[in-house]
Design a protein around this motif. Structure first.
Motif, PDB file in Angstrom:
ATOM      1  N   ASN A 207     -12.948  64.229   7.108  1.00  0.00           N
ATOM      2  CA  ASN A 207     -11.992  64.790   6.154  1.00  0.00           C
ATOM      3  C   ASN A 207     -11.001  63.690   5.759  1.00  0.00           C
ATOM      4  OD1 ASN A 207     -10.244  66.291   4.609  1.00  0.00           O
ATOM      5  ND2 ASN A 207      -9.414  67.493   6.310  1.00  0.00           N
ATOM      6  N   THR A 208     -11.135  63.185   4.535  1.00  0.00           N
ATOM      7  CA  THR A 208     -10.239  62.123   4.062  1.00  0.00           C
ATOM      8  C   THR A 208      -9.072  62.667   3.248  1.00  0.00           C
ATOM      9  OG1 THR A 208     -11.610  61.815   2.084  1.00  0.00           O
ATOM     10  CG2 THR A 208     -12.125  60.453   4.009  1.00  0.00           C
ATOM     11  N   ALA A 209      -8.990  64.007   3.128  1.00  0.00           N
ATOM     12  CA  ALA A 209      -7.874  64.610   2.390  1.00  0.00           C
ATOM     13  C   ALA A 209      -6.591  64.524   3.209  1.00  0.00           C
ATOM     14  CB  ALA A 209      -8.195  66.072   2.072  1.00  0.00           C
ATOM     15  N   ASP A 210      -5.461  64.685   2.547  1.00  0.00           N
ATOM     16  CA  ASP A 210      -4.169  64.601   3.233  1.00  0.00           C
ATOM     17  C   ASP A 210      -3.913  65.793   4.155  1.00  0.00           C
ATOM     18  OD1 ASP A 210      -3.581  62.204   2.026  1.00  0.00           O
ATOM     19  OD2 ASP A 210      -2.555  63.130   0.311  1.00  0.00           O
ATOM     20  N   GLY A 211      -4.497  66.947   3.832  1.00  0.00           N
ATOM     21  CA  GLY A 211      -4.230  68.139   4.623  1.00  0.00           C
ATOM     22  C   GLY A 211      -5.474  68.709   5.268  1.00  0.00           C
ATOM     23  N   ASP A 212      -5.282  69.778   6.056  1.00  0.00           N
ATOM     24  CA  ASP A 212      -6.387  70.467   6.708  1.00  0.00           C
ATOM     25  C   ASP A 212      -7.235  71.220   5.685  1.00  0.00           C
ATOM     26  OD1 ASP A 212      -5.227  69.522   8.963  1.00  0.00           O
ATOM     27  OD2 ASP A 212      -4.523  71.461   9.696  1.00  0.00           O
ATOM     28  N   ARG A 213      -8.490  71.455   6.040  1.00  0.00           N
ATOM     29  CA  ARG A 213      -9.373  72.290   5.232  1.00  0.00           C
ATOM     30  C   ARG A 213      -9.700  73.542   6.037  1.00  0.00           C
ATOM     31  NH1 ARG A 213      -8.518  71.029   0.207  1.00  0.00           N
ATOM     32  NH2 ARG A 213      -8.833  68.828  -0.236  1.00  0.00           N
ATOM     33  N   THR A 214      -9.381  74.684   5.507  1.00  0.00           N
ATOM     34  CA  THR A 214      -9.643  75.932   6.216  1.00  0.00           C
ATOM     35  C   THR A 214     -10.465  76.861   5.342  1.00  0.00           C
ATOM     36  OG1 THR A 214      -7.551  76.852   5.399  1.00  0.00           O
ATOM     37  CG2 THR A 214      -7.507  75.809   7.551  1.00  0.00           C
ATOM     38  N   GLY A 252      -9.144  69.278  10.281  1.00  0.00           N
ATOM     39  CA  GLY A 252      -7.917  68.515  10.103  1.00  0.00           C
ATOM     40  C   GLY A 252      -8.102  67.209   9.368  1.00  0.00           C
ATOM     41  N   SER A 253      -7.044  66.743   8.732  1.00  0.00           N
ATOM     42  CA  SER A 253      -7.065  65.466   8.039  1.00  0.00           C
ATOM     43  C   SER A 253      -7.435  64.354   9.023  1.00  0.00           C
ATOM     44  CB  SER A 253      -5.691  65.181   7.420  1.00  0.00           C
ATOM     45  OG  SER A 253      -5.694  63.932   6.764  1.00  0.00           O
ATOM     46  N   GLY A 254      -8.458  63.571   8.664  1.00  0.00           N
ATOM     47  CA  GLY A 254      -8.921  62.489   9.527  1.00  0.00           C
ATOM     48  C   GLY A 254      -9.956  62.913  10.555  1.00  0.00           C
ATOM     49  N   ASP A 255     -10.206  64.229  10.681  1.00  0.00           N
ATOM     50  CA  ASP A 255     -11.187  64.710  11.656  1.00  0.00           C
ATOM     51  C   ASP A 255     -12.612  64.373  11.223  1.00  0.00           C
ATOM     52  OD1 ASP A 255      -9.164  65.754  13.134  1.00  0.00           O
ATOM     53  OD2 ASP A 255      -9.632  67.867  12.759  1.00  0.00           O
ATOM     54  N   GLU A 256     -13.497  64.198  12.208  1.00  0.00           N
ATOM     55  CA  GLU A 256     -14.916  63.995  11.948  1.00  0.00           C
ATOM     56  C   GLU A 256     -15.699  65.180  12.506  1.00  0.00           C
ATOM     57  OE1 GLU A 256     -15.946  60.212  13.627  1.00  0.00           O
ATOM     58  OE2 GLU A 256     -15.308  59.119  11.822  1.00  0.00           O
ATOM     59  N   TYR A 257     -16.834  65.451  11.880  1.00  0.00           N
ATOM     60  CA  TYR A 257     -17.665  66.573  12.309  1.00  0.00           C
ATOM     61  C   TYR A 257     -19.118  66.215  12.091  1.00  0.00           C
ATOM     62  CZ  TYR A 257     -19.457  71.350  12.752  1.00  0.00           C
ATOM     63  OH  TYR A 257     -20.138  72.470  13.138  1.00  0.00           O
ATOM     64  N   GLU A 258     -20.004  66.680  12.992  1.00  0.00           N
ATOM     65  CA  GLU A 258     -21.420  66.372  12.899  1.00  0.00           C
ATOM     66  C   GLU A 258     -22.264  67.637  12.742  1.00  0.00           C
ATOM     67  OE1 GLU A 258     -22.536  64.129  16.317  1.00  0.00           O
ATOM     68  OE2 GLU A 258     -21.563  62.277  15.620  1.00  0.00           O
ATOM     69  N   TYR A 259     -23.225  67.572  11.817  1.00  0.00           N
ATOM     70  CA  TYR A 259     -24.245  68.601  11.676  1.00  0.00           C
ATOM     71  C   TYR A 259     -25.549  68.023  12.226  1.00  0.00           C
ATOM     72  CZ  TYR A 259     -21.017  70.305   8.031  1.00  0.00           C
ATOM     73  OH  TYR A 259     -19.919  70.731   7.334  1.00  0.00           O
ATOM     74  N   GLU A 260     -26.213  68.759  13.082  1.00  0.00           N
ATOM     75  CA  GLU A 260     -27.468  68.276  13.656  1.00  0.00           C
ATOM     76  C   GLU A 260     -28.599  69.246  13.338  1.00  0.00           C
ATOM     77  OE1 GLU A 260     -29.097  67.797  18.097  1.00  0.00           O
ATOM     78  OE2 GLU A 260     -27.550  66.294  17.599  1.00  0.00           O
TER      79      GLU A 260
END
Length: 304
Positions: A207-214, A252-260
């Protein structure tokens, strides 16, 4: 009062002339990077009469770098090769349409010499940019690594410490550099061929956006026409009306997530969406809402 206002305007105009607003060309700079993605796989350079073996990659310098004449690019190279390489050389090339798809940005530079198969090497290189890149993005400053054809084969450079005589099946990265927008992940036919070796695909986003994505999807997987990349077929493996894949909530902003996924499930879904046009279509990953694609990694996982 008018005189004071006029003087203020004059001072402001002079200041803007020196600052140049946002139009001042970026000047020469010193930048430092390291090789972090392995393996580096060389192939015969078919565009140069078989004169050398080469690797042209966007995985070393970030997409945000802009090559300007006078820049000093410092790169730290380390690894282990599976064959002897008497002299490994490099150049930077602008591989964009704006540069006619091949523009060298400097002069041939030696990375290192007397690389011995199976032995770790480590070199620090300083490369001077002579010609500014004409294009933008990761393809405008690719690193070309090469060595002479008479060495006798195509090298693979692995992560330091790798036993080159017992490497097994190493993970395969499909993405050169982090990307946004619509990312071509390869032709369906090519993925089908890879399924003989690999069985798992892991897709990492950030997530490279400034804010969280919900509650918002940020990634969609599609089939696109190879001749018309904006002609979409139905999304695959997504959820809801728009076929989006949900990240954790909040993301969250800056968070990483993986899909497997299993690679076979991806290929089956792509084939179903492509119909009779399987071989001529490709897998496209579409990023939205501030998401950046970090990696598309294929791995060979032993069955349980």
């Amino acid at each position: 009062m008018k005189k004071l206002l006029s003087a203020a305007v004059a001072v402001l105009a002079l200041a803007m002339a020196f600052v140049g607003c946002n139009n001042t060309p970026e000047g020469p700079k010193v930048v430092e990077y390291s090789v972090e993605k392995f393996p580096l796989e060389f192939t015969e350079n078919v565009y140069d009469g078989g004169a050398n073996y080469q690797l042209v990659t966007a995985s070393i310098l970030p997409a945000t770098y802009k090559a300007v004449a006078g820049d000093t690019v410092k790169i730290h190279f380390e690894g282990v090769s599976d064959i002897d390489i008497p002299s490994l050389k490099m150049n930077l090339v602008d591989n964009t349409a704006a540069a006619g798809y091949w523009l060298t940005l400097g002069n041939e530079t030696v990375v290192g010499e007397n690389i011995v198969a199976g032995e770790d090497f480590e070199f620090d290189v300083e490369y001077t940019v002579v010609t500014s890149a004409k294009g933008t993005g990761a393809d405008s400053h690719k690193v070309q690594l090469y060595y002479e054809y008479d060495v006798g084969g195509a090298a693979t450079i692995y992560e330091p410490g790798t036993d080159v005589n017992n490497v097994g099946v190493l993970p395969k990265e499909l993405l050169d550099a982090p990307s946004t927008g619509n990312v071509n992940a390869g032709k369906i036919a090519d993925l089908d061929a890879l399924a003989a070796t690999y069985n798992t695909v892991t897709i990492k986003i950030k997530n490279t956006a400034d804010g969280d994505r919900t509650g918002w999807g940020v990634i969609k997987m599609l089939v696109s026409d190879a001749e018309n990349p904006y002609k979409w077929h139905d999304p695959i493996l997504g959820e809801g009306e728009y076929g989006m894949l949900p990240p954790p909530s909040p993301f969250g902003s800056g968070d990483e997530y993986e899909y497997e996924y299993s690679l076979s499930s991806i290929i089956d879904a792509l084939k179903e969406a492509a119909g009779s046009c399987t071989l001529s279509h490709q897998w496209t990953i579409q990023l939205q809402n501030g998401a950046e694609l970090e990696s598309i990694l294929l791995t060979a996982v032993d069955p349980a």
